[in-house]
Design a protein around this motif. Sequence first.
Motif, PDB file in Angstrom:
ATOM      1  N   TYR A  37       0.837  -1.199   0.000  1.00 58.60           N
ATOM      2  CA  TYR A  37       0.000   0.000   0.000  1.00 58.60           C
ATOM      3  C   TYR A  37       0.880   1.261   0.000  1.00 58.60           C
ATOM      4  O   TYR A  37       0.641   2.207  -0.744  1.00 58.60           O
ATOM      5  N   TRP A  38       1.931   1.232   0.787  1.00 57.56           N
ATOM      6  CA  TRP A  38       2.881   2.356   0.837  1.00 57.56           C
ATOM      7  C   TRP A  38       3.481   2.588  -0.551  1.00 57.56           C
ATOM      8  O   TRP A  38       3.547   3.717  -1.041  1.00 57.56           O
ATOM      9  N   ALA A  39       3.920   1.495  -1.197  1.00 59.82           N
ATOM     10  CA  ALA A  39       4.549   1.606  -2.520  1.00 59.82           C
ATOM     11  C   ALA A  39       3.540   2.092  -3.565  1.00 59.82           C
ATOM     12  O   ALA A  39       3.870   2.930  -4.410  1.00 59.82           O
ATOM     13  N   VAL A  40       2.326   1.585  -3.510  1.00 64.18           N
ATOM     14  CA  VAL A  40       1.296   1.965  -4.487  1.00 64.18           C
ATOM     15  C   VAL A  40       0.986   3.462  -4.383  1.00 64.18           C
ATOM     16  O   VAL A  40       0.807   4.140  -5.394  1.00 64.18           O
ATOM     17  N   ASN A  41       0.984   3.957  -3.167  1.00 61.16           N
ATOM     18  CA  ASN A  41       0.751   5.392  -2.961  1.00 61.16           C
ATOM     19  C   ASN A  41       1.768   6.263  -3.678  1.00 61.16           C
ATOM     20  O   ASN A  41       1.480   7.409  -4.028  1.00 61.16           O
ATOM     21  N   ARG A  42       2.967   5.744  -3.850  1.00 58.70           N
ATOM     22  CA  ARG A  42       4.017   6.493  -4.543  1.00 58.70           C
ATOM     23  C   ARG A  42       4.089   6.139  -6.019  1.00 58.70           C
ATOM     24  O   ARG A  42       4.508   6.950  -6.849  1.00 58.70           O
ATOM     25  N   LEU A  43       3.684   4.923  -6.343  1.00 56.31           N
ATOM     26  CA  LEU A  43       3.717   4.483  -7.739  1.00 56.31           C
ATOM     27  C   LEU A  43       2.678   5.230  -8.590  1.00 56.31           C
ATOM     28  O   LEU A  43       2.967   5.622  -9.727  1.00 56.31           O
ATOM     29  N   LEU A  44       1.485   5.432  -8.047  1.00 56.41           N
ATOM     30  CA  LEU A  44       0.404   6.038  -8.843  1.00 56.41           C
ATOM     31  C   LEU A  44       0.743   7.449  -9.341  1.00 56.41           C
ATOM     32  O   LEU A  44       0.628   7.711 -10.538  1.00 56.41           O
ATOM     33  N   PRO A  45       1.214   8.367  -8.473  1.00 59.42           N
ATOM     34  CA  PRO A  45       1.583   9.693  -8.998  1.00 59.42           C
ATOM     35  C   PRO A  45       2.749   9.634  -9.980  1.00 59.42           C
ATOM     36  O   PRO A  45       2.814  10.406 -10.928  1.00 59.42           O
ATOM     37  N   TRP A  46       3.662   8.689  -9.766  1.00 61.47           N
ATOM     38  CA  TRP A  46       4.801   8.519 -10.688  1.00 61.47           C
ATOM     39  C   TRP A  46       4.301   8.086 -12.067  1.00 61.47           C
ATOM     40  O   TRP A  46       4.755   8.604 -13.090  1.00 61.47           O
ATOM     41  N   LEU A  47       3.365   7.135 -12.097  1.00 56.97           N
ATOM     42  CA  LEU A  47       2.795   6.677 -13.382  1.00 56.97           C
ATOM     43  C   LEU A  47       2.162   7.851 -14.118  1.00 56.97           C
ATOM     44  O   LEU A  47       2.365   8.044 -15.307  1.00 56.97           O
ATOM     45  N   LYS A  48       1.400   8.628 -13.357  1.00 60.65           N
ATOM     46  CA  LYS A  48       0.713   9.782 -13.941  1.00 60.65           C
ATOM     47  C   LYS A  48       1.737  10.746 -14.554  1.00 60.65           C
ATOM     48  O   LYS A  48       1.564  11.220 -15.670  1.00 60.65           O
ATOM     49  N   LYS A  49       2.770  11.027 -13.787  1.00 63.51           N
ATOM     50  CA  LYS A  49       3.813  11.964 -14.238  1.00 63.51           C
ATOM     51  C   LYS A  49       4.499  11.473 -15.512  1.00 63.51           C
ATOM     52  O   LYS A  49       4.870  12.254 -16.383  1.00 63.51           O
ATOM     53  N   LYS A  50       4.655  10.152 -15.607  1.00 65.40           N
ATOM     54  CA  LYS A  50       5.315   9.568 -16.782  1.00 65.40           C
ATOM     55  C   LYS A  50       4.362   9.400 -17.962  1.00 65.40           C
ATOM     56  O   LYS A  50       4.745   8.840 -18.996  1.00 65.40           O
TER      57      LYS A  50
END
Length: 258
Positions: free
Chosen positions: A213-226
């Motif tokens: 859950y911690w990782a997903v919270n950071r992965l989602l904005p990163w995906l969006k940015k990319k």
Amino acid sequence: MHRIVLTAITAGTLLALPAAGLAKGPAMPSEAEQQEAVSRVAALGLPIYQAGGQGKYVALTFDDGPGPYTAKVMNELKKYGFRATFFVNGKNFGRWRDTLRREGREANVGDHTWSHHYLPKLPATQQISEISRSVTASSNITGNRVQLFRPPYGSSTRSVNAWLKSRSMLNVLWSTDSRDSLGANRNEILRLSKAGTKPGAIILLHENRGQTYWAVNRLLPWLKKKGYTAVTVPELLALNPPDLATVKKRAGVGVGFR
Ligand SMILES: [Zn+2]
């Protein structure tokens, strides 16, 4: 007078809708297009590891739920307009029935067997009953057809694949393992998920772990940015259809097909 004003607002809103829709990104394939995209690959009776590489779409897949983190993950996905696929176990349905219903509304629900046994160790009839019991219960609760399956530990058998094919169900494996079920810490989960992000990727995650859950919270904005959009597996297969010859070739040498 009042009525005329309301009509004008309605007409204006309707005219504005297509533009607003385009600004959010391309339209998603229809339910029928998604089902057809899954059936096209399912007809091979082989597992799939990734979709085609056409567009910046990835599928985040969460196994072993529903559980305590499911709703939290769905809330995060919603913030970004993303969707995911959840491979669920029937043994959890009693306790997390409402959560499963919500997964049915907001995501794609695939099956992950009733009790998460290692299928190759079971007699063939039990391999099938482990899946069919869970599939029936899940579709009774969500009201949706279950078209996707992921075997526990990624290990299926010829009988399982033949049974899935007969029901036009697809065995979905993954192109990237976040290793969250293998003891990876939260930074590793995030790093591996980012490293495995490419058009058509299917990323393996688990929905019952705090570090995920911690990782997903950071992965989602990163995906969006990319510039990536996280979609369900049926959406991914419709948007980025895989080349069937490649699916056959990969299944012939891949793991998870015994
Ligand atoms: Zn599992």
